[in-house]
Design a protein around this motif. Structure first.
Motif, PDB file in Angstrom:
ATOM      1  N   GLN A 116     -15.368 -32.406  51.411  1.00 40.61           N
ATOM      2  CA  GLN A 116     -14.216 -31.631  51.869  1.00 40.61           C
ATOM      3  C   GLN A 116     -14.135 -30.257  51.223  1.00 40.61           C
ATOM      4  O   GLN A 116     -13.325 -29.422  51.650  1.00 40.61           O
ATOM      5  CB  GLN A 116     -12.926 -32.420  51.588  1.00 40.61           C
ATOM      6  CG  GLN A 116     -12.795 -33.688  52.424  1.00 40.61           C
ATOM      7  CD  GLN A 116     -11.652 -34.570  51.981  1.00 40.61           C
ATOM      8  OE1 GLN A 116     -11.082 -34.391  50.902  1.00 40.61           O
ATOM      9  NE2 GLN A 116     -11.306 -35.551  52.812  1.00 40.61           N
ATOM     10  N   THR A 117     -14.936 -30.004  50.182  1.00 36.01           N
ATOM     11  CA  THR A 117     -14.934 -28.689  49.540  1.00 36.01           C
ATOM     12  C   THR A 117     -15.643 -27.691  50.446  1.00 36.01           C
ATOM     13  O   THR A 117     -16.505 -28.063  51.249  1.00 36.01           O
ATOM     14  CB  THR A 117     -15.642 -28.743  48.173  1.00 36.01           C
ATOM     15  OG1 THR A 117     -16.975 -29.226  48.350  1.00 36.01           O
ATOM     16  CG2 THR A 117     -14.920 -29.664  47.212  1.00 36.01           C
ATOM     17  N   PRO A 118     -15.288 -26.389  50.343  1.00 40.58           N
ATOM     18  CA  PRO A 118     -15.884 -25.390  51.240  1.00 40.58           C
ATOM     19  C   PRO A 118     -17.377 -25.207  51.032  1.00 40.58           C
ATOM     20  O   PRO A 118     -17.887 -25.357  49.917  1.00 40.58           O
ATOM     21  CB  PRO A 118     -15.109 -24.107  50.897  1.00 40.58           C
ATOM     22  CG  PRO A 118     -14.522 -24.344  49.559  1.00 40.58           C
ATOM     23  CD  PRO A 118     -14.297 -25.811  49.432  1.00 40.58           C
ATOM     24  N   LYS A 135     -14.495 -36.199  48.495  1.00 42.55           N
ATOM     25  CA  LYS A 135     -13.878 -34.944  48.045  1.00 42.55           C
ATOM     26  C   LYS A 135     -14.888 -33.813  48.064  1.00 42.55           C
ATOM     27  O   LYS A 135     -14.560 -32.676  48.420  1.00 42.55           O
ATOM     28  CB  LYS A 135     -13.312 -35.127  46.634  1.00 42.55           C
ATOM     29  CG  LYS A 135     -12.077 -35.995  46.577  1.00 42.55           C
ATOM     30  CD  LYS A 135     -11.564 -36.133  45.155  1.00 42.55           C
ATOM     31  CE  LYS A 135     -10.303 -37.005  45.109  1.00 42.55           C
ATOM     32  NZ  LYS A 135      -9.807 -37.180  43.725  1.00 42.55           N
ATOM     33  N   LEU A 136     -16.135 -34.125  47.671  1.00 43.47           N
ATOM     34  CA  LEU A 136     -17.171 -33.095  47.664  1.00 43.47           C
ATOM     35  C   LEU A 136     -17.453 -32.589  49.071  1.00 43.47           C
ATOM     36  O   LEU A 136     -17.651 -31.389  49.290  1.00 43.47           O
ATOM     37  CB  LEU A 136     -18.461 -33.658  47.039  1.00 43.47           C
ATOM     38  CG  LEU A 136     -19.627 -32.686  46.901  1.00 43.47           C
ATOM     39  CD1 LEU A 136     -19.248 -31.503  46.018  1.00 43.47           C
ATOM     40  CD2 LEU A 136     -20.856 -33.400  46.329  1.00 43.47           C
ATOM     41  N   LYS A 162     -22.080 -26.886  48.466  1.00 47.38           N
ATOM     42  CA  LYS A 162     -20.629 -27.020  48.436  1.00 47.38           C
ATOM     43  C   LYS A 162     -20.120 -26.316  47.180  1.00 47.38           C
ATOM     44  O   LYS A 162     -20.655 -26.506  46.086  1.00 47.38           O
ATOM     45  CB  LYS A 162     -20.224 -28.501  48.410  1.00 47.38           C
ATOM     46  CG  LYS A 162     -20.488 -29.226  49.724  1.00 47.38           C
ATOM     47  CD  LYS A 162     -19.529 -28.764  50.798  1.00 47.38           C
ATOM     48  CE  LYS A 162     -19.692 -29.550  52.087  1.00 47.38           C
ATOM     49  NZ  LYS A 162     -18.717 -29.142  53.110  1.00 47.38           N
ATOM     50  N   GLN A 222     -16.993 -25.596  44.603  1.00 44.25           N
ATOM     51  CA  GLN A 222     -15.695 -26.064  44.144  1.00 44.25           C
ATOM     52  C   GLN A 222     -14.719 -24.894  44.074  1.00 44.25           C
ATOM     53  O   GLN A 222     -15.100 -23.766  43.731  1.00 44.25           O
ATOM     54  CB  GLN A 222     -15.823 -26.713  42.755  1.00 44.25           C
ATOM     55  CG  GLN A 222     -16.624 -27.996  42.729  1.00 44.25           C
ATOM     56  CD  GLN A 222     -15.912 -29.154  43.404  1.00 44.25           C
ATOM     57  OE1 GLN A 222     -14.720 -29.082  43.683  1.00 44.25           O
ATOM     58  NE2 GLN A 222     -16.646 -30.222  43.674  1.00 44.25           N
ATOM     59  N   PRO A 223     -13.447 -25.106  44.386  1.00 42.05           N
ATOM     60  CA  PRO A 223     -12.449 -24.028  44.322  1.00 42.05           C
ATOM     61  C   PRO A 223     -12.413 -23.338  42.961  1.00 42.05           C
ATOM     62  O   PRO A 223     -12.233 -22.118  42.888  1.00 42.05           O
ATOM     63  CB  PRO A 223     -11.131 -24.755  44.620  1.00 42.05           C
ATOM     64  CG  PRO A 223     -11.539 -25.926  45.462  1.00 42.05           C
ATOM     65  CD  PRO A 223     -12.868 -26.352  44.919  1.00 42.05           C
ATOM     66  N   SER A 224     -12.581 -24.108  41.879  1.00 36.86           N
ATOM     67  CA  SER A 224     -12.560 -23.518  40.533  1.00 36.86           C
ATOM     68  C   SER A 224     -13.736 -22.563  40.335  1.00 36.86           C
ATOM     69  O   SER A 224     -13.595 -21.515  39.692  1.00 36.86           O
ATOM     70  CB  SER A 224     -12.596 -24.631  39.483  1.00 36.86           C
ATOM     71  OG  SER A 224     -13.758 -25.445  39.651  1.00 36.86           O
ATOM     72  N   ASP A 225     -14.911 -22.918  40.899  1.00 32.43           N
ATOM     73  CA  ASP A 225     -16.084 -22.042  40.771  1.00 32.43           C
ATOM     74  C   ASP A 225     -15.902 -20.773  41.608  1.00 32.43           C
ATOM     75  O   ASP A 225     -16.319 -19.685  41.207  1.00 32.43           O
ATOM     76  CB  ASP A 225     -17.346 -22.790  41.210  1.00 32.43           C
ATOM     77  CG  ASP A 225     -17.693 -23.935  40.267  1.00 32.43           C
ATOM     78  OD1 ASP A 225     -17.416 -23.809  39.058  1.00 32.43           O
ATOM     79  OD2 ASP A 225     -18.222 -24.949  40.744  1.00 32.43           O
TER      80      ASP A 225
END
Length: 247
Positions: free
Chosen positions: A162-164, A159-160, A203, A205-208
Motif C-alpha cells: 500500500q506504500t507509494p 502495508k508495504l 516501494k 516509505q512515507p518517512s523516507d
C-alpha cells in the motif's frame, strides 16, 4: 506350560490364530511330544504387551478423530504403532506425543493464514501467493503439503504494497518514474523492492520520502537537485554543517 489351546483361551483368540503367532515367532513356543508348548512367562509378556497398548478405536476417541483418520496417520508414520493379532496397537506414550503435536499444530494454524485467505486479503490469485511464499517474500511454512502464511508477515507485506511506488512518488515530486528509480539506485532515496525478478518494483516509505524532501530543502539546490551528483550533495551538506552562525 500352556498348550496352544490353553493359550488361545487365555488370550481370547482362536487356536489357529495362536498357532500362527507361534509360527511367525511373535509368540515363542517349543514343540514337546508333538505339541506346541508356550512358556508361562512368554505368554504373560505377550498378554501384557497387548494390554499396555491402545487400540485404534480408543486412540480415535482420545484424539477426537475418526478411526480411518487414525489409521491413515499410522500408515503415514506420523503415529507410531505395532500390529499385534492383526490389529494396530499404539503405545500410550506415542499417543500422548501425537496428541500434543496436534495441539501445537492447531495453535500454530491460528497464527497463520491459508493461501486462499491470504489471496483474498491481498487481492491476489492463490497461485501468486504461493509464488510469494516460495520465494520468501511472504513468510510461510509448508505443513502437510499446504503453504500457511504467517499473519504478522502478511500484514507487513500488505502495508508495504500500500506504500507509494515510483509513479506516485514521481507525481508528488514532479519527476518521472525513471528519475525516481535513478535516485533510488544511487542511494539518494531509500526504498524497498518487492516481487520476484522482472516483476519486482520499488516501494517508498512515507518517512523516507519526507527525509528526501527535507534533503532537497536543506541543500538549497533548487530544481536541479536531482541532477546533482552525490559527491556534490555530500560536499554541500558538509559545508552547511561546518558553517558557524554569524554573531
Amino acid at each position: 506350560m500352556p498348550t496352544v489351546k490353553e493359550a488361545a483361551a487365555e488370550l481370547g483368540l482362536g487356536p489357529e490364530r495362536v498357532a500362527q503367532l507361534t509360527q511367525r515367532g511373535q509368540l515363542p513356543a517349543s514343540k514337546v511330544d508333538g505339541r506346541w508348548i508356550i512358556e508361562r512367562s512368554d505368554l504373560r509378556a505377550y498378554k501384557q504387551e497387548r494390554e499396555s497398548k491402545v487400540s485404534v478405536s480408543k486412540a480415535a476417541a482420545a484424539l477426537g478423530l475418526s478411526e480411518i483418520t487414525v489409521c491413515v496417520a499410522i500408515r503415514e508414520g506420523s503415529l507410531p504403532a505395532k500390529k499385534i493379532d492383526e490389529r494396530w496397537l499404539i503405545e500410550p506414550e506415542a499417543l500422548e506425543a501425537y496428541k500434543q503435536e496436534r495441539q501445537q499444530m492447531k495453535q500454530e494454524l491460528q497464527l497463520r493464514a491459508t493461501t486462499e485467505e491470504a489471496a483474498a486479503d491481498l487481492g491476489l490469485g492463490v497461485f501468486r501467493v504461493i509464488q510469494l511464499a516460495r520465494e520468501g517474500t511472504l513468510p510461510a511454512r509448508k505443513i502437510n503439503g499446504q503453504w500457511l502464511i504467517d499473519r504478522e508477515g502478511l500484514e507487513a507485506y500488505k502495508k508495504l504494497r500500500q506504500t507509494p511506488g515510483t509513479n506516485e512518488v514521481g507525481a508528488a515530486l514532479g519527476l518521472s518514474a525513471d528519475r525516481i528509480t535513478d535516485l533510488i539506485r544511487t542511494g539518494r532515496l531509500k526504498a524497498s523492492k518487492i516481487g520476484p525478478g522482472r516483476m519486482s518494483h520499488w516501494k517508498i516509505q512515507p518517512s523516507d520520502l519526507k527525509s528526501f524532501k527535507k534533503l532537497r530543502e536543506t541543500t538549497a539546490a533548487g530544481p536541479g537537485f536531482e541532477l546533482r551528483s552525490q559527491d556534490w550533495i555530500n560536499a554541500r551538506l558538509a559545508q552547511q554543517a561546518t558553517k558557524t552562525p554569524q554573531t
